[in-house]
Design a protein around this motif. Structure first.
Motif, PDB file in Angstrom:
ATOM      1  N   ILE A 168      44.567  35.940  45.524  1.00 12.98           N
ATOM      2  CA  ILE A 168      43.259  35.029  46.010  1.00 12.98           C
ATOM      3  C   ILE A 168      42.948  35.759  47.193  1.00 12.98           C
ATOM      4  O   ILE A 168      41.799  36.186  47.789  1.00 12.98           O
ATOM      5  N   GLU A 169      44.112  36.173  48.212  1.00 12.30           N
ATOM      6  CA  GLU A 169      43.650  36.730  49.490  1.00 12.30           C
ATOM      7  C   GLU A 169      43.062  38.115  49.445  1.00 12.30           C
ATOM      8  O   GLU A 169      42.280  38.222  50.479  1.00 12.30           O
ATOM      9  N   MET A 170      43.399  38.722  48.536  1.00 11.28           N
ATOM     10  CA  MET A 170      42.843  39.959  48.369  1.00 11.28           C
ATOM     11  C   MET A 170      41.576  39.989  47.853  1.00 11.28           C
ATOM     12  O   MET A 170      40.677  41.066  47.385  1.00 11.28           O
ATOM     13  N   ARG A 171      40.864  38.951  47.587  1.00 10.45           N
ATOM     14  CA  ARG A 171      39.509  38.658  47.099  1.00 10.45           C
ATOM     15  C   ARG A 171      38.485  37.967  48.222  1.00 10.45           C
ATOM     16  O   ARG A 171      38.565  36.856  48.079  1.00 10.45           O
ATOM     17  N   PRO A 172      37.969  38.665  49.025  1.00 11.72           N
ATOM     18  CA  PRO A 172      37.262  37.998  49.913  1.00 11.72           C
ATOM     19  C   PRO A 172      36.125  37.257  49.586  1.00 11.72           C
ATOM     20  O   PRO A 172      35.364  36.536  50.163  1.00 11.72           O
ATOM     21  N   ASP A 173      35.827  37.665  48.347  1.00  8.86           N
ATOM     22  CA  ASP A 173      34.364  36.716  47.892  1.00  8.86           C
ATOM     23  C   ASP A 173      34.679  35.367  47.369  1.00  8.86           C
ATOM     24  O   ASP A 173      33.789  34.775  47.159  1.00  8.86           O
TER      25      ASP A 173
END
Ligand SMILES: Cc1cc2nc3c(=O)[nH]c(=O)nc-3n(C[C@H](O)[C@H](O)[C@H](O)COP(=O)(O)OP(=O)(O)OC[C@H]3O[C@@H](n4cnc5c(N)ncnc54)[C@H](O)[C@@H]3O)c2cc1C
Length: 224
Positions: A188-193
């Motif tokens: 999740i953290e790697m998904r800024p969207d």
């Protein structure tokens, strides 16, 4: 008497029990109120199921479960068990569905879990509640929608990762951090969207000034 053995629930646990029993030539009467597979077909990606080293989509695993299960021509009753009674003298269970009663000497209950309802949401007007879902199987084909996911555990994280592929997702978390598995948190953290809002609290829901229906939400440092 209808059957020596009956099984309530055809989720992963019930299916596993049923398959093993049928391999031994024991055909239980199986009661299932919904789709075969239980909650698992909501899962975006399952990575802890042996035999699928790359992981597998919940909906694909469901198809495989169904194929394997139906090959045994199971005695499946598509109904909700609404009452289960045990008659001590006769040593018999009575299984009650909407339409009729069944009798069985033994019963295996594999009725699983239900998503925990949020009390504040239960009091919302029906118009708003139409837009609230506790499972996502009906949302999987949605595209370009704005979606709010409430929760910070594994399931919320799985839903966020899954639904954000085609939709705009905000994750509302009551606590000050996600409780999901470290692996899911990292994704999740790697998904800024995927926007995450911490310290969320529902304030009210009802007719809004600018929109016919609105939900007021407060959170650490703001409200929406
Ligand atoms: C989004 C999501 C992702 C997940 N990801 C994973 C994962 O990656 N790995 C993992 O191991 N687990 C995962 N899980 C958890 C997994 O789905 C559950 O652990 C599993 O489904 C539990 O199986 P079960 O058979 O015990 O119960 P359930 O799946 O809840 O099945 C119970 C069945 O019983 C039926 N039933 C209940 N009451 C009655 C009644 N009165 N009459 C007739 N039928 C009834 C229900 O309709 C249901 O089909 C995930 C769950 C979700 C929601």
């Amino acid at each position: 008497m209808d059957r020596d053995l009956s099984l309530i629930g055809a989720g992963p646990a019930g299916l596993t029990a049923a398959l093993q029993l049928m391999r031994y030539g024991i055909k239980p009467l199986i009661f299932e109120q919904a789709d075969i597979c239980g909650l698992l077909d909501n899962a975006g990606w399952i990575e802890n199921y042996p035999g699928f080293p790359e992981g597998i989509r919940g909906s694909d695993l469901k198809m495989l479960f169904q194929k394997q299960f139906m090959a045994y021509e199971p005695d499946l009753i598509r109904a909700r068990v609404r009452k289960l009674l045990f008659y001590q003298e006769q040593e018999l269970f009575s299984i009650e569905t909407e339409d009729r009663h069944y009798q069985s000497r033994q019963v295996v209950i594999a009725s699983g879990t239900r998503p925990k309802k949020i009390p504040e949401i239960e009091t919302w007007p029906e118009e708003l509640n139409k837009h609230v879902f506790y499972e996502i199987r009906t949302l999987l084909s949605e595209k370009n929608k704005k979606m709010i996911i409430v929760g910070g555990g594994d399931i919320a994280a799985d839903y966020a990762l899954h639904l954000s592929r085609d939709n705009q997702v905000v994750l509302l978390c009551r606590g000050s951090q996600l409780r999901a598995l470290p692996l899911l948190r990292k994704r999740i953290e790697m998904r800024p969207d995927i926007r995450i809002v911490y310290g969320m609290r529902f304030e009210s829901a009802g007719p809004g000034i600018e929109r016919p229906m609105a939900v007021d939400i407060s959170y650490e440092g703001g409200r929406a």
